[in-house]
Design an enzyme around this catalytic site. Structure first.
Site, PDB file in Angstrom:
ATOM      1  N   LYS A   1      31.626  35.615  20.495  1.00  9.71           N
ATOM      2  CA  LYS A   1      32.828  35.937  21.293  1.00  9.71           C
ATOM      3  C   LYS A   1      33.355  37.317  20.910  1.00  9.71           C
ATOM      4  CE  LYS A   1      35.245  32.332  22.685  1.00  9.71           C
ATOM      5  NZ  LYS A   1      35.685  31.802  23.956  1.00  9.71           N
TER       6      LYS A   1
ATOM      7  N   CYS B   1      71.127  37.096  37.943  1.00 14.30           N
ATOM      8  CA  CYS B   1      72.276  37.694  38.605  1.00 14.30           C
ATOM      9  C   CYS B   1      72.882  36.589  39.463  1.00 14.30           C
ATOM     10  CB  CYS B   1      71.819  38.866  39.478  1.00 14.30           C
ATOM     11  SG  CYS B   1      73.083  39.382  40.646  1.00 14.30           S
TER      12      CYS B   1
ATOM     13  N   CYS C   1      74.342  42.753  36.380  1.00 17.50           N
ATOM     14  CA  CYS C   1      73.129  42.977  37.166  1.00 17.50           C
ATOM     15  C   CYS C   1      72.899  44.484  37.304  1.00 17.50           C
ATOM     16  CB  CYS C   1      73.264  42.345  38.540  1.00 17.50           C
ATOM     17  SG  CYS C   1      71.921  42.819  39.652  1.00 17.50           S
TER      18      CYS C   1
ATOM     19  N   LYS D   1      28.132  35.835  28.338  1.00 16.14           N
ATOM     20  CA  LYS D   1      28.685  34.488  28.382  1.00 16.14           C
ATOM     21  C   LYS D   1      29.780  34.515  29.448  1.00 16.14           C
ATOM     22  CE  LYS D   1      30.919  30.982  25.500  1.00 16.14           C
ATOM     23  NZ  LYS D   1      31.749  30.558  26.618  1.00 16.14           N
TER      24      LYS D   1
ATOM     25  N   TYR E   1      21.728  29.977  34.460  1.00 15.18           N
ATOM     26  CA  TYR E   1      21.218  30.501  33.189  1.00 15.18           C
ATOM     27  C   TYR E   1      20.486  29.479  32.334  1.00 15.18           C
ATOM     28  CZ  TYR E   1      25.795  28.595  31.970  1.00 15.18           C
ATOM     29  OH  TYR E   1      26.892  27.782  31.860  1.00 15.18           O
TER      30      TYR E   1
ATOM     31  N   CYS F   1      73.400  45.331  41.365  1.00 15.44           N
ATOM     32  CA  CYS F   1      74.679  45.188  42.077  1.00 15.44           C
ATOM     33  C   CYS F   1      75.875  45.192  41.136  1.00 15.44           C
ATOM     34  CB  CYS F   1      74.675  43.912  42.908  1.00 15.44           C
ATOM     35  SG  CYS F   1      74.793  42.420  41.907  1.00 15.44           S
TER      36      CYS F   1
ATOM     37  N   SER G   1      27.455  22.048  25.101  1.00 18.43           N
ATOM     38  CA  SER G   1      28.218  23.284  25.011  1.00 18.43           C
ATOM     39  C   SER G   1      27.469  24.225  24.066  1.00 18.43           C
ATOM     40  CB  SER G   1      29.609  22.953  24.487  1.00 18.43           C
ATOM     41  OG  SER G   1      30.419  24.081  24.597  1.00 18.43           O
TER      42      SER G   1
ATOM     43  N   ASP H   1      32.717  33.257  31.801  1.00 12.21           N
ATOM     44  CA  ASP H   1      33.835  32.336  31.610  1.00 12.21           C
ATOM     45  C   ASP H   1      34.195  31.686  32.942  1.00 12.21           C
ATOM     46  OD1 ASP H   1      35.602  31.040  30.079  1.00 12.21           O
ATOM     47  OD2 ASP H   1      37.077  32.656  29.976  1.00 12.21           O
TER      48      ASP H   1
ATOM     49  N   CYS I   1      73.529  39.995  46.155  1.00 15.82           N
ATOM     50  CA  CYS I   1      72.944  41.146  45.454  1.00 15.82           C
ATOM     51  C   CYS I   1      71.816  41.728  46.310  1.00 15.82           C
ATOM     52  CB  CYS I   1      72.396  40.699  44.109  1.00 15.82           C
ATOM     53  SG  CYS I   1      71.336  41.906  43.315  1.00 15.82           S
TER      54      CYS I   1
ATOM     55  N   GLU J   1      22.419  37.434  26.828  1.00 19.15           N
ATOM     56  CA  GLU J   1      23.011  37.392  28.175  1.00 19.15           C
ATOM     57  C   GLU J   1      24.525  37.385  28.070  1.00 19.15           C
ATOM     58  OE1 GLU J   1      21.841  33.611  29.587  1.00 19.15           O
ATOM     59  OE2 GLU J   1      19.838  34.248  30.192  1.00 19.15           O
TER      60      GLU J   1
HETATM   61  S1  IVH Z   1      23.297  28.452  27.934  1.00 20.50           S
HETATM   62  C1  IVH Z   1      23.481  23.715  26.419  1.00 20.50           C
HETATM   63  N1  IVH Z   1      24.099  30.732  28.844  1.00 20.50           N
HETATM   64  O1  IVH Z   1      29.441  28.570  27.874  1.00 20.50           O
HETATM   65  C2  IVH Z   1      24.275  24.839  26.904  1.00 20.50           C
HETATM   66  N2  IVH Z   1      25.704  29.025  28.604  1.00 20.50           N
HETATM   67  O2  IVH Z   1      31.178  27.794  25.715  1.00 20.50           O
HETATM   68  C3  IVH Z   1      23.412  26.015  27.068  1.00 20.50           C
HETATM   69  N3  IVH Z   1      27.958  29.682  29.351  1.00 20.50           N
HETATM   70  O3  IVH Z   1      28.683  25.187  28.033  1.00 20.50           O
HETATM   71  C4  IVH Z   1      24.122  26.947  27.867  1.00 20.50           C
HETATM   72  N4  IVH Z   1      27.446  31.708  29.948  1.00 20.50           N
HETATM   73  O4  IVH Z   1      28.881  26.493  30.218  1.00 20.50           O
HETATM   74  C5  IVH Z   1      24.458  29.497  28.507  1.00 20.50           C
HETATM   75  N5  IVH Z   1      24.616  32.824  29.669  1.00 20.50           N
HETATM   76  C6  IVH Z   1      24.993  31.594  29.343  1.00 20.50           C
HETATM   77  C7  IVH Z   1      26.323  31.140  29.486  1.00 20.50           C
HETATM   78  C8  IVH Z   1      26.644  29.847  29.097  1.00 20.50           C
HETATM   79  C9  IVH Z   1      28.407  30.818  29.873  1.00 20.50           C
HETATM   80  C10 IVH Z   1      28.838  28.520  29.131  1.00 20.50           C
HETATM   81  C11 IVH Z   1      28.184  27.183  29.216  1.00 20.50           C
HETATM   82  C12 IVH Z   1      28.481  26.535  27.899  1.00 20.50           C
HETATM   83  C13 IVH Z   1      29.721  27.265  27.500  1.00 20.50           C
HETATM   84  C14 IVH Z   1      29.991  27.173  26.026  1.00 20.50           C
END
Ligand code: IVH
Length: 713
Positions: free
Chosen positions: A330, A442, A424, A133, A242, A427, A101, A135, A447, A131
């Site tokens: 974030k 209600c 309500c 991130k 990525y 009605c 992560s 979701d 109604c 880049e």
């Molecule tokens: S690089 C070893 N690049 O965010 C992990 N991760 O919250 C290197 N994620 O587990 C990941 N956008 O699943 C990387 N541009 C990005 C990303 C990204 C989303 C995710 C990824 C990571 C999670 C952590």
């Protein structure tokens, strides 16, 4: 914020000498449990109960305590692994190297600290790349001989789910690579659901009366978990690659070079990526990206800063949780001030009164918002939101507008708390709350507001599928008093209907030929199975799945009134039984169905159904039985069995038998599980019904059914 607070009461860390260590350990154990529980909700059930920030706070606190008290650290602590449990129903894939992560931060100062840390650890000149991130759900793609051979989720980082069949349905992921791509290549990235696709999917689910997803990430995770790829194919999923995987990515000096190569092989890469000289440049890029974050087709919850020079990755290494060469930043959720112009109360299909704030229109997270739900009476009261208030507006999951606080200092002295209607608003009927429920409903089943929404639901695709009967037509039919009850749909006069004006405002539009289509669809609906009808009626707590489960255990709709099976669900609950196998439904659902058929309206409804000659069949209907070994043999299932009743009911029917909801003179066998009430066996004795146990049932099922080979499954 906007999430149900599911954090259970926590032991605090006290500074009491001597006692402190014990409390610390207790607190750490609690944090481990709480994080694991929320991981399960987030990753396995795709149903998070706390916000990311709340989760991160738990995680940070645990990590800090482990640093301070390493001896107390649990070897299985979530800080030592990447969250997310592998799913069931899919083959498992081991990740080599593990899928980690990212460490997260919320302040620019933390990025400067990260920069200083790298100065110390990796003194060679470096650049950064920034880049979005994304979701979504992390995914590994493996190509062999230029073909996509395997796609796997991250799972717990070490082992994930093989979701190849599902991922192959995603159009933007190439199934083959050109000949200049490595013959063995593993790449990693994020599968996401587009914002637009998410909005459309939720609208569709909502219309069908199904649970909607909280945000695109959940919708994406939920979609990838579907066991039927044909269903996944209908979901608007896409991917951005990525990161390098374990194969074929070694030859690249920089991250951006690698991304260029990926793109040249047809892999989807991030539409935004900036290479910068230093952390100041990275912060500028983060701000630039922040300004455009709502213009991407996917949801981004932050930016990722990575070292551009891949040669440094090896020596920097990783913690158990994340690589040391990258950080996620974030963004704070956007929050804007606006004014509550009015509070209106809407009446929904099941009569629920929902207060909605009418707002001075403001732009937030990429769209103009002029309304926000205030959920229910308690929520308004708790937040004390009043007409005229200045409020903070946010978007839950960046999508759903919600009020996140009142600027009380700006409140007009003359303002008064909002008074929730005690009648309500449509009605004028009585309103009230069911036990244990916050919703105010209600109570008038006639109604018009409820009837309009009920009629629309009744005719919806997953209900009775009366195509031409949509929202507008429902409104007009109820307004003009042509329909006073949903069952009036079956006695409409096609001629009168064809002359109906369904235009809005000053525009006129006759219903015309649609009238015939509607009447034909209504005719066809009469023979739809019980599960569709039960869902169509729109009883609170009865969604499609519940309707299916209940229908499977009943022969026909008329059996639902006073159903023994449903009563047993209640009885089992009352004696605090844990037998979820009677029927896999909640007690509220059983109660609601019994209450519906016992209510004056429910009785009148059934009376009318009889007059119309409609009695929809459920899974227990004899006509489905066919010619199996149990042909003509009728069963009643009771007590705690080792499998869900609908499952047994299905097996009995497949063998030609029928399942009834209560013992009568026609019942051949009463299958008694554990904890069977004396009244049931007494009834069986009265009618000469043989009482058998589960083992005997299995025997009967397998006896004539060669294909079952003695095993009931
Ligand atoms: S690089 C070893 N690049 O965010 C992990 N991760 O919250 C290197 N994620 O587990 C990941 N956008 O699943 C990387 N541009 C990005 C990303 C990204 C989303 C995710 C990824 C990571 C999670 C952590």
């Amino acid at each position: 914020m906007l999430f149900a607070n599911s954090v259970s009461p926590a032991p605090a860390v006290h500074g009491v000498p001597g006692k402190e260590t014990m409390d610390v350990k207790e607190r750490m154990d609690w944090l481990v449990g709480e994080i694991n529980r929320n991981d399960e909700l987030y990753y396995v059930q795709a149903r998070p109960a706390i916000s990311d920030a709340q989760y991160d706070a738990l995680f940070e606190e645990l990590a800090a305590l482990e640093r301070e008290y390493p001896l107390f650290a649990n070897p299985d602590s979530p800080t030592r692994r990447v969250s997310g449990a592998p799913q069931t129903g899919f083959a498992q894939v081991r990740h080599d190297p593990p899928m980690k992560s990212l460490d997260k931060c919320y302040a620019k100062e933390d990025l400067l600290k990260f920069d200083a840390f790298l100065d110390k650890e990796a003194p060679a000149a470096r650049h950064y790349v920034v880049e979005p991130k994304i979701d979504g759900v992390s995914m590994s793609l493996l190509y062999s001989q230029g073909r996509l051979v395997r796609a796997a989720t991250r799972g717990n980082g070490e082992v994930g789910d093989d979701v190849t069949r599902n991922v192959k349905t995603i159009a933007s992921i190439p199934k083959t690579l050109p000949p200049d791509a490595p013959r063995e290549l593993e790449v990693r990235g994020e599968v996401y659901m587009t914002r637009e696709g998410f909005a459309a999917l939720n609208a569709e689910l909502d219309e069908a009366g199904k649970d909607t997803f909280m945000n695109p990430r959940n919708a994406c995770a939920g979609s990838l978990k579907l066991l039927d790829p044909a269903q996944v194919a209908k979901r608007p999923l896409a991917m951005v690659v990525y990161n390098a995987g374990g194969k074929g990515c070694d030859g690249f000096a920089t991250h951006s070079e690698m991304m260029k190569a990926f793109a040249s092989w047809g892999l989807p890469v991030s539409p935004y990526s900036r290479v910068v000289d230093d952390m100041a440049g990275a912060i500028a890029a983060i701000d630039e990206l922040g300004g455009m974050r709502h213009s991407f087709p996917f949801e981004i919850d932050g930016a990722v800063v990575k070292i551009e020079e891949r040669s440094m990755y090896g020596s920097l290494g990783a913690t158990a949780h994340s690589p040391r060469w990258a950080r996620a930043y974030k963004y704070a959720p956007e929050r804007v001030e606006t004014k509550v112009l009015d509070i209106v109360v809407q009446v929904g299909r099941t009569g629920v009164l929902t207060p909605v704030a009418v707002l001075e229109p403001v732009e937030i997270a990429g769209s103009v918002v002029s309304r926000a739900t205030l959920h229910n009476r308690e929520r308004i009261a708790a937040q004390d939101i009043r007409i005229g208030d200045a409020v903070w507006l946010v978007k839950a999951g960046d999508i759903i507008p919600a009020i996140d606080g009142v600027l009380k200092e700006k409140r007009d002295a003359s303002s008064a708390p909002f008074v929730f209607p005690d009648k309500c608003p449509v009605c004028g009927g009585e309103v009230g709350s069911d036990e244990g429920e916050v919703a105010v409903r209600c109570r008038n089943p006639l109604c018009p507001a409820q009837l309009q929404r009920r009629l629309e639901h009744f005719a919806a695709r997953n209900a009775l599928d009366i195509g031409s009967l949509g929202g507008r037509v429902s409104d007009v039919l109820v307004e003009k008093k042509i329909v006073r009850d949903v069952l009036d749909v079956f006695t409409l006069d096609p001629l009168e209907l064809s002359r109906l004006d369904v235009g809005e405002g000053d525009s006129h539009r006759v219903f015309g030929k649609n009238a015939e289509t509607l009447c034909k669809a209504a005719e066809a609906a009469k023979s739809l199975p019980l599960e569709r009808w039960l869902f169509a009626i729109g009883i609170p707590n009865v969604g499609q799945q519940v309707a299916k489960d209940i229908a499977a255990a009943h022969a026909r709709m008329s059996d639902l009134a006073g159903s023994e099976v449903l009563k047993e669900v209640l009885e089992n609950d009352a004696r605090k039984g844990r037998d979820r196998k009677i029927l896999p439904i909640k007690v509220e659902a059983a109660k609601a169905v019994l209450a519906f058929f016992d209510s004056p309206y429910g009785k009148a409804f059934m009376e009318r159904m009889r007059a119309l000659g409609i009695d929809p069949e459920g899974g227990g209907a004899s006509s489905k039985g066919g010619d199996g070994p149990l042909k003509g043999v009728s069963f009643v299932l009771t007590g705690a069995l080792s499998r869900p009743r609908p499952e047994y009911a299905r097996m009995i029917e497949e063998a030609g038998g029928t399942v009834q909801s209560s013992v009568s003179s026609k019942t051949r066998y009463l299958v008694a599980g554990e904890n069977v009430g004396a009244s049931k066996t007494a009834k069986a004795a009265k009618f000469g019904t043989e009482v058998i146990d589960e083992a005997k049932l299995k025997e009967l099922l397998s006896s004539g059914a060669e294909k079952e080979q003695g095993d009931v499954r």
